[in-house]
Enzyme design. Sequence first.
Site, PDB file in Angstrom:
ATOM      1  N   CYS A  16     -12.414 -31.073 -10.058  1.00 21.91           N
ATOM      2  CA  CYS A  16     -13.388 -31.777 -10.895  1.00 21.91           C
ATOM      3  C   CYS A  16     -12.965 -31.876 -12.352  1.00 21.91           C
ATOM      4  CB  CYS A  16     -14.764 -31.126 -10.776  1.00 21.91           C
ATOM      5  SG  CYS A  16     -14.849 -29.527 -11.600  1.00 21.91           S
ATOM      6  N   CYS A  29     -19.228 -28.116  -9.070  1.00 23.25           N
ATOM      7  CA  CYS A  29     -17.911 -28.657  -8.690  1.00 23.25           C
ATOM      8  C   CYS A  29     -17.963 -29.089  -7.221  1.00 23.25           C
ATOM      9  CB  CYS A  29     -16.829 -27.599  -8.875  1.00 23.25           C
ATOM     10  SG  CYS A  29     -15.228 -28.100  -8.204  1.00 23.25           S
ATOM     11  N   TYR A  42      -0.401   3.784  28.645  1.00 22.19           N
ATOM     12  CA  TYR A  42       1.014   4.150  28.700  1.00 22.19           C
ATOM     13  C   TYR A  42       1.256   5.655  28.783  1.00 22.19           C
ATOM     14  CZ  TYR A  42       0.050   4.206  23.651  1.00 22.19           C
ATOM     15  OH  TYR A  42      -0.507   4.418  22.430  1.00 22.19           O
ATOM     16  N   TYR A  76       0.849  -1.191   0.000  1.00 24.59           N
ATOM     17  CA  TYR A  76       0.000   0.000   0.000  1.00 24.59           C
ATOM     18  C   TYR A  76       0.888   1.246   0.000  1.00 24.59           C
ATOM     19  CZ  TYR A  76      -3.328   3.497   1.629  1.00 24.59           C
ATOM     20  OH  TYR A  76      -4.095   4.621   1.746  1.00 24.59           O
ATOM     21  N   LYS A 136       6.525  -0.976  22.429  1.00 21.36           N
ATOM     22  CA  LYS A 136       5.691  -0.196  21.516  1.00 21.36           C
ATOM     23  C   LYS A 136       4.574  -1.134  21.080  1.00 21.36           C
ATOM     24  CE  LYS A 136       6.053   2.637  17.330  1.00 21.36           C
ATOM     25  NZ  LYS A 136       4.734   2.301  16.912  1.00 21.36           N
ATOM     26  N   GLU A 160       9.560   1.446  27.144  1.00 21.87           N
ATOM     27  CA  GLU A 160       8.390   0.558  27.184  1.00 21.87           C
ATOM     28  C   GLU A 160       8.233  -0.136  25.854  1.00 21.87           C
ATOM     29  OE1 GLU A 160       5.143   3.163  27.756  1.00 21.87           O
ATOM     30  OE2 GLU A 160       5.746   3.636  29.801  1.00 21.87           O
ATOM     31  N   LYS A 196      12.222   0.800  16.160  1.00 21.97           N
ATOM     32  CA  LYS A 196      11.415  -0.274  15.565  1.00 21.97           C
ATOM     33  C   LYS A 196      12.283  -1.504  15.340  1.00 21.97           C
ATOM     34  CE  LYS A 196       8.068   0.694  12.722  1.00 21.97           C
ATOM     35  NZ  LYS A 196       6.637   0.505  12.537  1.00 21.97           N
ATOM     36  N   ASP A 210       1.418  -2.671  19.339  1.00 20.01           N
ATOM     37  CA  ASP A 210       0.977  -2.536  17.957  1.00 20.01           C
ATOM     38  C   ASP A 210      -0.525  -2.781  17.857  1.00 20.01           C
ATOM     39  OD1 ASP A 210       1.274  -2.034  15.321  1.00 20.01           O
ATOM     40  OD2 ASP A 210       2.162  -3.954  14.797  1.00 20.01           O
ATOM     41  N   CYS A 240     -13.152 -22.146 -11.528  1.00 18.70           N
ATOM     42  CA  CYS A 240     -13.711 -23.388 -12.056  1.00 18.70           C
ATOM     43  C   CYS A 240     -15.065 -23.035 -12.672  1.00 18.70           C
ATOM     44  CB  CYS A 240     -13.899 -24.394 -10.929  1.00 18.70           C
ATOM     45  SG  CYS A 240     -14.819 -25.840 -11.453  1.00 18.70           S
ATOM     46  N   CYS A 249      -9.954 -27.458 -13.598  1.00 17.29           N
ATOM     47  CA  CYS A 249     -10.128 -27.395 -12.144  1.00 17.29           C
ATOM     48  C   CYS A 249      -9.384 -28.572 -11.510  1.00 17.29           C
ATOM     49  CB  CYS A 249     -11.616 -27.451 -11.791  1.00 17.29           C
ATOM     50  SG  CYS A 249     -11.910 -27.707 -10.033  1.00 17.29           S
TER      51      CYS A 249
HETATM   52  S1  IVH Z   1       3.849   7.204  24.352  1.00 17.19           S
HETATM   53  C1  IVH Z   1       3.437  11.205  21.903  1.00 17.19           C
HETATM   54  N1  IVH Z   1       4.156   4.666  24.661  1.00 17.19           N
HETATM   55  O1  IVH Z   1       2.913   4.306  18.985  1.00 17.19           O
HETATM   56  C2  IVH Z   1       2.561  10.140  22.236  1.00 17.19           C
HETATM   57  N2  IVH Z   1       3.179   5.384  22.632  1.00 17.19           N
HETATM   58  O2  IVH Z   1       4.150   6.592  16.710  1.00 17.19           O
HETATM   59  C3  IVH Z   1       2.995   9.462  23.478  1.00 17.19           C
HETATM   60  N3  IVH Z   1       2.512   3.557  21.135  1.00 17.19           N
HETATM   61  O3  IVH Z   1       0.920   6.922  18.243  1.00 17.19           O
HETATM   62  C4  IVH Z   1       2.800   8.069  23.315  1.00 17.19           C
HETATM   63  N4  IVH Z   1       3.194   1.922  22.425  1.00 17.19           N
HETATM   64  O4  IVH Z   1       0.029   5.491  19.979  1.00 17.19           O
HETATM   65  C5  IVH Z   1       3.731   5.610  23.835  1.00 17.19           C
HETATM   66  N5  IVH Z   1       4.498   2.417  25.147  1.00 17.19           N
HETATM   67  C6  IVH Z   1       4.049   3.368  24.311  1.00 17.19           C
HETATM   68  C7  IVH Z   1       3.470   3.075  23.061  1.00 17.19           C
HETATM   69  C8  IVH Z   1       3.041   4.115  22.246  1.00 17.19           C
HETATM   70  C9  IVH Z   1       2.603   2.227  21.270  1.00 17.19           C
HETATM   71  C10 IVH Z   1       1.925   4.206  19.933  1.00 17.19           C
HETATM   72  C11 IVH Z   1       1.386   5.575  20.130  1.00 17.19           C
HETATM   73  C12 IVH Z   1       1.935   6.402  19.003  1.00 17.19           C
HETATM   74  C13 IVH Z   1       2.727   5.436  18.204  1.00 17.19           C
HETATM   75  C14 IVH Z   1       4.093   5.938  17.886  1.00 17.19           C
END
Ligand code: IVH
Length: 725
Positions: free
Chosen positions: A407, A427, A225, A38, A116, A114, A310, A118, A422, A404
């Site tokens: 079949c 089928c 968070y 995308y 991140k 922390e 990341k 998803d 098919c 197919c």
């Molecule tokens: S702190 C400025 N902590 O990841 C915003 N964000 O682009 C403060 N995310 O949009 C967010 N885990 O929604 C923070 N442990 C974490 C996170 C976290 C995921 C998200 C957040 C943000 C995006 C980063």
Amino acid sequence: MSEQLVAKNRIESLRAQIRRHDRLYYVENTPEITDQNYDRLMAELIELEKRFPEFCSPDSPTQRVGSELAGEFKTIKHAVPMLSIGNTYSYADMREFDERMKRELGLGVSYSAELKYDGLAVSLTYVDGRFTLGATRGDGEKGDDITANLRTIKNIPLFLENAPKGTFHVRGEVLLPLKELERLNKERLENDEALFANARNAAAGSLKQHDPAVTAKRKLTFVAYASACFPAFDDLELLTAYKKLGLPAASPCRICRDIGDAVAFCEEWKEKRFTLPFATDGIVIKVNSFALREKLGATAKSPRWAIAYKFPAESAETKLLSVSLQVGRTGAITPVANLETVRLAGTNVSRATLHNFDEVERLDIRVGDTVLVEKAGEIIPDIVGVLKDKRDGSEEKIVPPDKCPVCGSPVYTDPEMAAINCSNVSCPAVLKRVIAHFASRNAMDIAGLGPAVIDELVDKKIVSDYGDLYAIKGVNWLAFSKIGDKSAANLDHALETSKKRPYDRLLFAIGIPGVGSATARTLAKSFPTMEKLASASLEELTAVEGIGEINAKGIMSFFSNARNLEALEKLRSAGVIMEYREIEDVPKILDGKIFVITGAIPGVSRLEAAATILKYGGTVSESVSKQTSYLITEDLSAKSSKIDKALELGTQIISWKELALMCGFEPPEPEIERQGSLFDDLIGSKEEELAKRKMRNAAEKDAKPETKNENADPETQGDLFGDLF
Ligand code: IVH
């Protein structure tokens, strides 16, 4: 053709493709391509529009990336904007970030690190401890009001005891556990619905449902968070306070003395993340002190005090051993790659879809090739490329089938869908999938009609369409080697009950092209009988919101096919319901009422019970508190801390039948007579039973000193995702 004209055509084609994928992703929650592909389309369009500004247009998808598409929710403005964070894949960038912090602040800085998460970022507003509003991030300034859906997430507290007075916002992520994604996708596979590509899409899709009952069925979970307007000094204090309040605080959170510690934390979680029950795609590193954050400020898009590391995209090399052909419910033949098993992102990968033969050609992939597999968003493996320099000449081209594989009938190509199909309407492979779909849980829900039985029914030519199912009765089932007396009786019963399924479920079950369960519901309301739908014109169909021309044509072609009409006629004479019966627009009698359920309710699953309460405007909570309006139970003498708590607080205790009376719906017929049940029309005896229980409890309390946590529910104890640490 001039260069300009070529560019103009390409721009138009890209816009059309992106709009379609936007719709699939944001509105229908069924993306067809990976985010990467995308992004490639979008990048090409941005580049072309830059080079040929004369073709720019305010309605190009580049001008409103993904916004307002699922736009029926109320839009709300965030009190404090929800920013995003700058991403990096390199530790060098992290060190550079650290240098910048030190320069700006003139001192060494400690960080919090922390996971991140998803999922989908949301903001929860609490006013005097009460959860009053929940919204998506949207464009950061404005988001969608999805309060009703968020309320269905079990670990979002609806009320926080001891919360700071006034208004504050809890920011965090809604996640779909990977196990739940697996379960959901399995169910969608059964129903021949497009699979969710990853947990993030599935979470987003689940939150953008217009029916909170659907959201409630997905076991979403929340993790907090960040905050806006919450009184705390730094991350550690914030997360500790959250935890105390009963909010699911991010964990682990490591306080790092310097950037070296933060890098070590990233390294530590690079592999360990695959042991987590949910998806993470990196580590967020934030300046710990809130006062310093204030000082650093933010750009228009992201705060200066945070950076997201990341994890590198997981990819692996493996060999393409062979290609199998799968025949789907619509007759489409899909090539599936059989791979030498390879370890990728924590799982063994041995199969990947090749989507269609256009994709095979585009990749120029051959049997014996060394290929590169990636996990798009960690779940569905995707073959992203072929390592052509590893070829030794023995590789074999993949030839699209002309017959197919099941079949042997000739195939035809559907250019619109890039699919080879098919041509045989009967089928056996197609018929088996059609019947499996008809009987599946979200369709007619015919328990016991599994793949083995369906195989026999089709192979022995007992059914030639789903209409024939209802003609098989009693002993006829016994003609099957695999079916015993009991299963035969169960199947009879299951078929009989399935005749009463709501009309929209039937519309979904019969397999009209392009009609998933949501479209089926829309159609059922707009065309309240099967005859009306069958005779609807193109104009009438496209006048319905959400039905486009392709959809409408698919519906019309379905009803112009004599074999389909024949199957429907069989359903009608068997007594299957073929008309809409109003159930959706019920009065919101339970508005503002909070319910807790304890113990089983015969004939009603927990999910159905919760969905019913939600439908009538109430909310369902996990534990009894002062806010609880009613506790629902079928057994007053059951050992249940919830009943005891309700008695202690004076919370009203009612049965499902009483709730049914309140709302005016039919309670389920008890399948087996419940002997000695306290609620069978004897409301009077309920008071007696409760009084007795109260006395017993008081006596026990006197005899035994109270121990901490004894009455707490196991679900509400402990850490969010079990003990990670
Ligand atoms: S702190 C400025 N902590 O990841 C915003 N964000 O682009 C403060 N995310 O949009 C967010 N885990 O929604 C923070 N442990 C974490 C996170 C976290 C995921 C998200 C957040 C943000 C995006 C980063």
